[in-house]
Write a protein that holds these residues in place. Structure first.
Motif, short mmCIF file in Angstrom:
data_model
loop_
_atom_site.label_atom_id
_atom_site.label_comp_id
_atom_site.label_asym_id
_atom_site.label_seq_id
_atom_site.Cartn_x
_atom_site.Cartn_y
_atom_site.Cartn_z
N THR A 124 0.84 -1.19 0.00
CA THR A 124 0.00 0.00 0.00
C THR A 124 0.88 1.24 0.00
O THR A 124 1.87 1.30 0.72
N SER A 125 0.50 2.21 -0.80
CA SER A 125 1.26 3.45 -0.85
C SER A 125 1.11 4.21 0.45
O SER A 125 0.02 4.29 1.02
N VAL A 147 1.28 1.21 -10.36
CA VAL A 147 2.05 0.56 -11.41
C VAL A 147 1.22 0.47 -12.68
O VAL A 147 1.68 0.82 -13.78
N ARG A 148 -0.03 0.02 -12.54
CA ARG A 148 -0.86 -0.19 -13.72
C ARG A 148 -1.15 1.14 -14.44
O ARG A 148 -1.13 1.23 -15.65
N ASP A 149 -1.40 2.18 -13.65
CA ASP A 149 -1.75 3.47 -14.26
C ASP A 149 -0.58 4.10 -14.99
O ASP A 149 -0.77 4.84 -15.96
N VAL A 202 6.14 2.11 -2.83
CA VAL A 202 6.05 2.41 -4.26
C VAL A 202 7.44 2.34 -4.89
O VAL A 202 7.61 1.78 -5.98
N VAL A 203 8.45 2.91 -4.21
CA VAL A 203 9.81 2.85 -4.76
C VAL A 203 10.23 1.40 -4.94
O VAL A 203 10.75 1.00 -5.98
N GLN A 204 9.97 0.58 -3.91
CA GLN A 204 10.33 -0.84 -3.99
C GLN A 204 9.66 -1.50 -5.18
O GLN A 204 10.29 -2.20 -5.97
N ALA A 205 8.36 -1.29 -5.31
CA ALA A 205 7.60 -1.96 -6.37
C ALA A 205 8.09 -1.52 -7.75
O ALA A 205 8.36 -2.34 -8.62
N PRO A 246 -3.58 0.86 -3.20
CA PRO A 246 -2.65 -0.22 -3.51
C PRO A 246 -1.60 0.22 -4.54
O PRO A 246 -1.92 0.96 -5.47
N VAL A 247 -0.37 -0.25 -4.33
CA VAL A 247 0.73 0.11 -5.22
C VAL A 247 0.48 -0.43 -6.63
O VAL A 247 0.86 0.18 -7.62
#
Lengths: 312, 290
Positions: free
Chosen positions: A79-80, A91-93, A278-281, A86-87
Motif C-alpha cells: 500500500t502506498s 504501477v498499472r496506471d 512504491v519505490v520498492q515496487a 494499492p501500489v
C-alpha cells in the motif's frame, strides 16, 4: 542450444532472487523510515512508535523481507504510504504511457540504427562513413535533457508546432504528443546502436569466412544479408540490451520534461515523497524488465551465432 | 589485412585522389587540438572558476545584467558557471576514479588468481548486478541521501564497478596468457613483477580508452540525476541544475540555459573525440587478428 538457454534462464532466476533481496535491502537500509519521516513534527515519539508498529517497521529486516516477498509473489505490491491506495494501481496506471513511449522509440531506433550501421560498416573510412560517424559521435555527446530543453523551446514555445507537455492531452486523440519525446529519445540511442552495428559489420567483413565466401563468388546481396548481418548483429543486439539502460535514463528525463504520467514520473515522485513501498515496487518491476531484456538479448545472440555462447 | 581501407564488399579499388580527400586529411588532423580545447575550457572553468571572485548578490530574474545576464532566481549566470562545474564534473571524475579503484582491483585479482573459485566468487556476483539500470540504483540511493554529492558520487561509482571489473579482468587475462608472461614465468620472475611490470602495463591501453568513454557517461549520469532533482538541491549552482531550473526561461534569457549546456556538451564531445581516437589506436591490431 537448449542447454545454453536453460543455463542462461537459470542465471536469470538467480539474478531475480538476488535482485529482490537487493531492492529490499537497499530501501530498508535508508536512514530514517516512513514513520519518523512523515510525522516527527506533528506526533510525539510514542505515537511515532505506535505508527511504526502499525506499519510493521519494528520487526526484524529478515521477517519484513519474507512478508514483502510473499506478498510480491501473490501479486500484492503493498500500500502506498502517501495515497493509501494499492501500489499495484500506481504501477498499472503509469505503465501504459512508458510502454507506448518505449515501443514507439524502439520501432524507429532498431531499423534506423541497423541501416545506418551497415551503411557505415560496408564503406569503412569512406566519405559517407566518416560523415555519419562524426555526426553520431557529436550527437551522442549531447545529454538528453539538453536536446529536450532546446527542442521544446524551438518547436513548442517559439514555433508552437508541437505540444510542450502531456498535461491535458490524450494520447489516443492526439498522437502528435509523441513526436518530441520520441525525437529526444532517438538521438543518443540511434548513435550508440549504429556505432555498434558498424563495428560488428566491419569485424565480420574482415573475417576469413567472408573472404572465402567472396572468393567462391557468393552474390553481394546474399553475402551481406545471409553471412554478414547475423554475425554483425551480435554486438548490436547486446548493445540494444544495454541501450535499455540509456533508454530508461532518457525516459526518466523525457517524462519529467514533458510531464508524462509514466513509470519514471511515478518513481521520481515516490523518491521525492519517500513512499518506500512504491519505490520498492517500481524498482522491482523495472529491474525485472531489464533482466528479461538482457535474457532475451543473450538468447537472440545465441540463436544468431550459436558459437557466441562459447565466446562468453 | 590489406583490404581494410577499401569498400570491403567489392574488389579493391584505387583510392580516389582529389581536393575532397585532402580536405578530409586536414579535417582529421584538427580534432586533437579541437578536442583538447573542448575538454580544456570546461575543465579550467570547473577547476579555477570557484577561485575567481564574482558578484553573488541576486538581482532581477532573467535580466541582462553582467556578462551573461541573470537566471530565474536573479543570480548572475556567469558567476553560476564559475562555481557550477565543480559538482558537474567533479562528481563524475570522483565516481570514475572510485569505480576503477574498486572494479580495477576486483578485475586484476580475478584475472591473476590461480584459484578458479576466487575468480568465480568475484565475478559472478557482478553478473547479477550488471543488468541493473543505473538511474534506478541512483534513485533508490537518492531516497535516503538527498542532496548529498558524496552519496550520488558513490552510487554512480557502484553502478560502474561491474563493467570496469569485467573489462579489466578481460584485458588482464589477455595479457596474462601471452607468451611474454610465459617467458617471464620461466625466468622465475616474481608474481608482483609480472603483474605490475607487464600485465598491469598491458591493461593500461584498453583502460585509458574506457576511462574516456566512462567519464562522459558519468558526466551524463550525474547531470541527469541532478537535472531530475534526485541529486543536488534545486538551488545548487551546478550546471545541470541550472539548466533544469531555467529551462522555462530559455527564450527570455537564453544564456541561463545555453551557457551551462554548452560547457557540458563541449566537455563530453571533446572527451568522446579523444576517446574515439584512443579506441582506434588501441583496438586496431586486436580487431585485425580477431
Amino acid at each position: 542450444m537448449r542447454s545454453y538457454a536453460a543455463g542462461r534462464a537459470a542465471l536469470a532466476v538467480v539474478q531475480l532472487a538476488v535482485l529482490s533481496v537487493l531492492v529490499f535491502a537497499l530501501t530498508s537500509l535508508l536512514p530514517g523510515d516512513a514513520a519518523d519521516l512523515r510525522f516527527t513534527e506533528t506526533l510525539s515519539p510514542e505515537q511515532v512508535e505506535r505508527l511504526r508498529e502499525q506499519l510493521g517497521l519494528d520487526q526484524p529486516a529478515a521477517e519484513r523481507f519474507g512478508h514483502w516477498f510473499g506478498q510480491v509473489l501473490t501479486g500484492d505490491l503493498g500500500t502506498s504510504l502517501i495515497s493509501g491506495g494499492p501500489v499495484v494501481d500506481i504501477v498499472r496506471d503509469s505503465v501504459g504511457a512508458t510502454l507506448v513511449l518505449t515501443i514507439a522509440t524502439l520501432a524507429i531506433v532498431v531499423p534506423l540504427a541497423v541501416a545506418l550501421g551497415i551503411l557505415m560498416g560496408t564503406r569503412e573510412n569512406g566519405r559517407l562513413d566518416r560523415t555519419i560517424t562524426s555526426i553520431t559521435l557529436a550527437l551522442s555527446a549531447i545529454p538528453d535533457f539538453v536536446i529536450a530543453v532546446v527542442l521544446v523551446a524551438v518547436f513548442s514555445l517559439k514555433l508552437g508546432w508541437l505540444p510542450a507537455t502531456w498535461i491535458g492531452g490524450d494520447l489516443l486523440t492526439s498522437p502528435v504528443l509523441l513526436v518530441l519525446p520520441v525525437a529526444v529519445l532517438l538521438g543518443r540511442t540511434v548513435c550508440l546502436l549504429s556505432r555498434q552495428v558498424r563495428a560488428g559489420t566491419i569485424n565480420t567483413l574482415n573475417a576469413d569466412y567472408i573472404t572465402q565466401a567472396r572468393r567462391l563468388g557468393v552474390p553481394r546481396r546474399r553475402l551481406l544479408f545471409r553471412h554478414v548481418l547475423p554475425n554483425a548483429a551480435v554486438p548490436g543486439v547486446q548493445e540494444l540490451a544495454r541501450t535499455g539502460d540509456t533508454l530508461l535514463g532518457g525516459v526518466l528525463v523525457v517524462e519529467a520534461i514533458f510531464a508524462i504520467p509514466g513509470f519514471a514520473t511515478a518513481l521520481v515522485d515516490a523518491v521525492e515523497t519517500r513512499d518506500l513501498p512504491v519505490v520498492q515496487a517500481l524498482t522491482l518491476v523495472l529491474a525485472v524488465a531489464a533482466l528479461l531484456l538482457n535474457l532475451l538479448a543473450d538468447l537472440t545472440c545465441n540463436r544468431l551465432v550459436p558459437r557466441s555462447a562459447l565466446l562468453k | 589485412m590489406s583490404g581494410r581501407k577499401e569498400d570491403a564488399l567489392s574488389s579493391p579499388q584505387p583510392t580516389p585522389r582529389g581536393p575532397l580527400v585532402r580536405v578530409f586529411a586536414v579535417l582529421r588532423r584538427i580534432p586533437v587540438a579541437v578536442s583538447v580545447v573542448l575538454v580544456g575550457v570546461p575543465l579550467l572553468v570547473a577547476v579555477l572558476g570557484p577561485l575567481v571572485p564574482h558578484d553573488v548578490k541576486p538581482g532581477m530574474p532573467y535580466a541582462a545584467d553582467g556578462v551573461l545576464g541573470t537566471d530565474g532566481l536573479g543570480r548572475d549566470v556567469f558567476g553560476l558557471l564559475l562555481v557550477g562545474g565543480r559538482t558537474a564534473l567533479g562528481m563524475a571524475f570522483g565516481a570514475v576514479v572510485l569505480a576503477y579503484l574498486v572494479g580495477g582491483v576486483i578485475g586484476l585479482v580475478a584475472a591473476s588468481t590461480r584459484h578458479r573459485w576466487l575468480d568465480e566468487l568475484l565475478i559472478r556476483p557482478l553478473d547479477v548486478l550488471l543488468p541493473l539500470p543505473s538511474l534506478l540504483v541512483i534513485s533508490v540511493v537518492a531516497v535516503g541521501w538527498r542532496a548529498s554529492a558524496l552519496a550520488i558520487t558513490v552510487a554512480v561509482a557502484m553502478v560502474n564497478v561491474p563493467t570496469v571489473a569485467r573489462l579489466v579482468r578481460a584485458a588482464a587475462l589477455d595479457a596474462a596468457s601471452s607468451p611474454v608472461v610465459e617467458a617471464l614465468r620461466m625466468q622465475r620472475e616474481s608474481w608482483v613483477t609480472i603483474q605490475l611490470g607487464y600485465v598491469g602495463r598491458a591493461v593500461l591501453g584498453p583502460v585509458a580508452a574506457d576511462i574516456g568513454t566512462r567519464i562522459t557517461l558519468a558526466v551524463f549520469l550525474v547531470a541527469s540525476v541532478n537535472f531530475l532533482g534526485l541529486g543536488l538541491s534545486p538551488t545548487a549552482p551546478d550546471w545541470a541544475v541550472s539548466i533544469s531550473r531555467n529551462r522555462e526561461g530559455l527564450l527570455l534569457q537564453p544564456w541561463s540555459v545555453l551557457a551551462p549546456a554548452l560547457l557540458l556538451v563541449a566537455f563530453t564531445l571533446g572527451f568522446n573525440l579523444l576517446a574515439d581516437r584512443l579506441v582506434h589506436r588501441t583496438r586496431r591490431p586486436a580487431e585485425v587478428t580477431a
